[in-house]
Scaffold this motif. Structure first.
Motif, PDB file in Angstrom:
ATOM      1  N   MET A 100       0.836  -1.181   0.000  1.00 16.78           N
ATOM      2  CA  MET A 100       0.000   0.000   0.000  1.00 16.78           C
ATOM      3  C   MET A 100       0.885   1.250   0.000  1.00 16.78           C
ATOM      4  O   MET A 100       1.854   1.328   0.731  1.00 16.78           O
ATOM      5  N   ASP A 101       0.525   2.193  -0.829  1.00 15.11           N
ATOM      6  CA  ASP A 101       1.247   3.456  -0.928  1.00 15.11           C
ATOM      7  C   ASP A 101       0.597   4.463   0.022  1.00 15.11           C
ATOM      8  O   ASP A 101      -0.405   5.092  -0.299  1.00 15.11           O
ATOM      9  N   LYS A 102       1.171   4.597   1.219  1.00 17.77           N
ATOM     10  CA  LYS A 102       0.564   5.459   2.246  1.00 17.77           C
ATOM     11  C   LYS A 102       0.540   6.923   1.819  1.00 17.77           C
ATOM     12  O   LYS A 102      -0.409   7.644   2.130  1.00 17.77           O
ATOM     13  N   LYS A 103       1.558   7.372   1.093  1.00 18.39           N
ATOM     14  CA  LYS A 103       1.592   8.758   0.635  1.00 18.39           C
ATOM     15  C   LYS A 103       0.424   9.013  -0.318  1.00 18.39           C
ATOM     16  O   LYS A 103      -0.313   9.988  -0.172  1.00 18.39           O
ATOM     17  N   LYS A 104       0.256   8.142  -1.296  1.00 19.14           N
ATOM     18  CA  LYS A 104      -0.842   8.275  -2.256  1.00 19.14           C
ATOM     19  C   LYS A 104      -2.187   8.148  -1.536  1.00 19.14           C
ATOM     20  O   LYS A 104      -3.139   8.862  -1.846  1.00 19.14           O
ATOM     21  N   ASP A 105      -2.282   7.235  -0.573  1.00 22.66           N
ATOM     22  CA  ASP A 105      -3.519   7.051   0.177  1.00 22.66           C
ATOM     23  C   ASP A 105      -3.897   8.337   0.909  1.00 22.66           C
ATOM     24  O   ASP A 105      -5.054   8.736   0.915  1.00 22.66           O
ATOM     25  N   ASN A 106      -2.916   8.998   1.511  1.00 22.41           N
ATOM     26  CA  ASN A 106      -3.175  10.272   2.192  1.00 22.41           C
ATOM     27  C   ASN A 106      -3.618  11.349   1.208  1.00 22.41           C
ATOM     28  O   ASN A 106      -4.468  12.176   1.524  1.00 22.41           O
ATOM     29  N   GLN A 157     -15.341   1.362  -7.361  1.00 21.01           N
ATOM     30  CA  GLN A 157     -15.294   2.741  -7.843  1.00 21.01           C
ATOM     31  C   GLN A 157     -14.756   3.719  -6.798  1.00 21.01           C
ATOM     32  O   GLN A 157     -14.618   4.909  -7.072  1.00 21.01           O
ATOM     33  N   ASP A 158     -14.455   3.210  -5.616  1.00 16.39           N
ATOM     34  CA  ASP A 158     -13.870   4.036  -4.557  1.00 16.39           C
ATOM     35  C   ASP A 158     -12.478   4.485  -5.021  1.00 16.39           C
ATOM     36  O   ASP A 158     -11.710   3.683  -5.548  1.00 16.39           O
ATOM     37  N   PRO A 159     -12.148   5.762  -4.843  1.00 14.03           N
ATOM     38  CA  PRO A 159     -10.813   6.230  -5.227  1.00 14.03           C
ATOM     39  C   PRO A 159      -9.673   5.397  -4.622  1.00 14.03           C
ATOM     40  O   PRO A 159      -8.628   5.233  -5.245  1.00 14.03           O
ATOM     41  N   ALA A 160      -9.880   4.856  -3.427  1.00 10.62           N
ATOM     42  CA  ALA A 160      -8.848   4.005  -2.814  1.00 10.62           C
ATOM     43  C   ALA A 160      -8.661   2.715  -3.602  1.00 10.62           C
ATOM     44  O   ALA A 160      -7.548   2.199  -3.712  1.00 10.62           O
ATOM     45  N   ASN A 169      -7.032   3.643  -7.127  1.00 10.89           N
ATOM     46  CA  ASN A 169      -5.618   3.992  -7.004  1.00 10.89           C
ATOM     47  C   ASN A 169      -4.791   2.909  -6.315  1.00 10.89           C
ATOM     48  O   ASN A 169      -3.610   3.111  -6.034  1.00 10.89           O
ATOM     49  N   ASN A 170      -5.429   1.780  -6.021  1.00 17.71           N
ATOM     50  CA  ASN A 170      -4.749   0.646  -5.372  1.00 17.71           C
ATOM     51  C   ASN A 170      -4.033   1.034  -4.087  1.00 17.71           C
ATOM     52  O   ASN A 170      -2.929   0.557  -3.811  1.00 17.71           O
ATOM     53  N   THR A 171      -4.681   1.903  -3.277  1.00 23.82           N
ATOM     54  CA  THR A 171      -4.041   2.296  -2.018  1.00 23.82           C
ATOM     55  C   THR A 171      -4.602   1.546  -0.820  1.00 23.82           C
ATOM     56  O   THR A 171      -4.058   1.647   0.275  1.00 23.82           O
ATOM     57  N   ARG A 172      -5.697   0.805  -1.051  1.00 23.35           N
ATOM     58  CA  ARG A 172      -6.289  -0.010   0.014  1.00 23.35           C
ATOM     59  C   ARG A 172      -6.761  -1.317  -0.573  1.00 23.35           C
ATOM     60  O   ARG A 172      -7.157  -1.389  -1.722  1.00 23.35           O
ATOM     61  N   GLU A 173      -6.741  -2.336   0.257  1.00 20.03           N
ATOM     62  CA  GLU A 173      -7.216  -3.662  -0.146  1.00 20.03           C
ATOM     63  C   GLU A 173      -8.613  -3.866   0.433  1.00 20.03           C
ATOM     64  O   GLU A 173      -8.860  -3.560   1.602  1.00 20.03           O
ATOM     65  N   PHE A 174      -9.519  -4.351  -0.379  1.00 20.97           N
ATOM     66  CA  PHE A 174     -10.888  -4.599   0.053  1.00 20.97           C
ATOM     67  C   PHE A 174     -11.123  -6.105   0.158  1.00 20.97           C
ATOM     68  O   PHE A 174     -10.819  -6.847  -0.770  1.00 20.97           O
ATOM     69  N   THR A 175     -11.644  -6.533   1.282  1.00 18.00           N
ATOM     70  CA  THR A 175     -12.025  -7.919   1.512  1.00 18.00           C
ATOM     71  C   THR A 175     -13.519  -7.928   1.778  1.00 18.00           C
ATOM     72  O   THR A 175     -14.012  -7.127   2.574  1.00 18.00           O
ATOM     73  N   PHE A 176     -14.241  -8.815   1.121  1.00 23.38           N
ATOM     74  CA  PHE A 176     -15.699  -8.850   1.246  1.00 23.38           C
ATOM     75  C   PHE A 176     -16.144 -10.109   1.969  1.00 23.38           C
ATOM     76  O   PHE A 176     -15.651 -11.195   1.701  1.00 23.38           O
ATOM     77  N   LYS A 177     -17.090  -9.923   2.873  1.00 20.01           N
ATOM     78  CA  LYS A 177     -17.717 -11.046   3.570  1.00 20.01           C
ATOM     79  C   LYS A 177     -19.196 -10.739   3.670  1.00 20.01           C
ATOM     80  O   LYS A 177     -19.586  -9.625   4.029  1.00 20.01           O
ATOM     81  N   GLU A 178     -20.013 -11.731   3.359  1.00 17.76           N
ATOM     82  CA  GLU A 178     -21.446 -11.554   3.501  1.00 17.76           C
ATOM     83  C   GLU A 178     -21.801 -11.685   4.972  1.00 17.76           C
ATOM     84  O   GLU A 178     -21.262 -12.533   5.684  1.00 17.76           O
ATOM     85  N   TRP A 179     -22.699 -10.841   5.437  1.00 17.64           N
ATOM     86  CA  TRP A 179     -23.046 -10.778   6.849  1.00 17.64           C
ATOM     87  C   TRP A 179     -24.552 -10.709   6.987  1.00 17.64           C
ATOM     88  O   TRP A 179     -25.222 -10.023   6.214  1.00 17.64           O
ATOM     89  N   LYS A 180     -25.086 -11.426   7.956  1.00 15.37           N
ATOM     90  CA  LYS A 180     -26.519 -11.398   8.218  1.00 15.37           C
ATOM     91  C   LYS A 180     -26.737 -10.686   9.545  1.00 15.37           C
ATOM     92  O   LYS A 180     -26.270 -11.130  10.585  1.00 15.37           O
ATOM     93  N   CYS A 181     -27.463  -9.578   9.490  1.00 12.66           N
ATOM     94  CA  CYS A 181     -27.749  -8.800  10.687  1.00 12.66           C
ATOM     95  C   CYS A 181     -28.810  -9.512  11.520  1.00 12.66           C
ATOM     96  O   CYS A 181     -29.802  -9.996  10.984  1.00 12.66           O
TER      97      CYS A 181
END
Length: 86
Positions: A1-7, A56-59, A62-74
């Motif tokens: 992760m590029d912390k400078k770019k993320d900021n 579509q999130d800018p993060a 720009n590959n500055t954050r990694e997204f992990t998805f999990k389905e959740w039941k409230c």
């Protein structure tokens, strides 16, 4: 992760997520207190919808954050004003 770019894109990232909240696509979001990442609760019908929104999130763009998805039941009901009930 590029912390400078993320900021550099942090305001864009927050603005994008706030826009998704206004559209009703995100129920809650925020960083972990230990600064190890964050958490988003999407209010969508499918995992694919959540992945498209996150993609579509800018993060993500720009590959500055990694997204992990999990389905959740409230296990509680939340009305449209965000008031929780059992």
């Amino acid at each position: 992760m590029d912390k400078k770019k993320d900021n550099e894109i942090l305001e864009e990232h927050i603005s994008y997520l706030n826009g998704q909240i206004e559209k009703g696509n995100i129920l809650a979001k925020g960083p972990f207190t230990d600064h190890s990442g964050g958490f988003i609760i999407f209010s969508v019908k499918t995992m694919e919808e959540a992945q498209q929104i996150a993609g579509q999130d800018p993060a993500a763009l720009n590959n500055t954050r990694e997204f992990t998805f999990k389905e959740w039941k409230c296990s509680i009901e939340i009305d449209t004003k965000g008031v929780m009930s059992h």
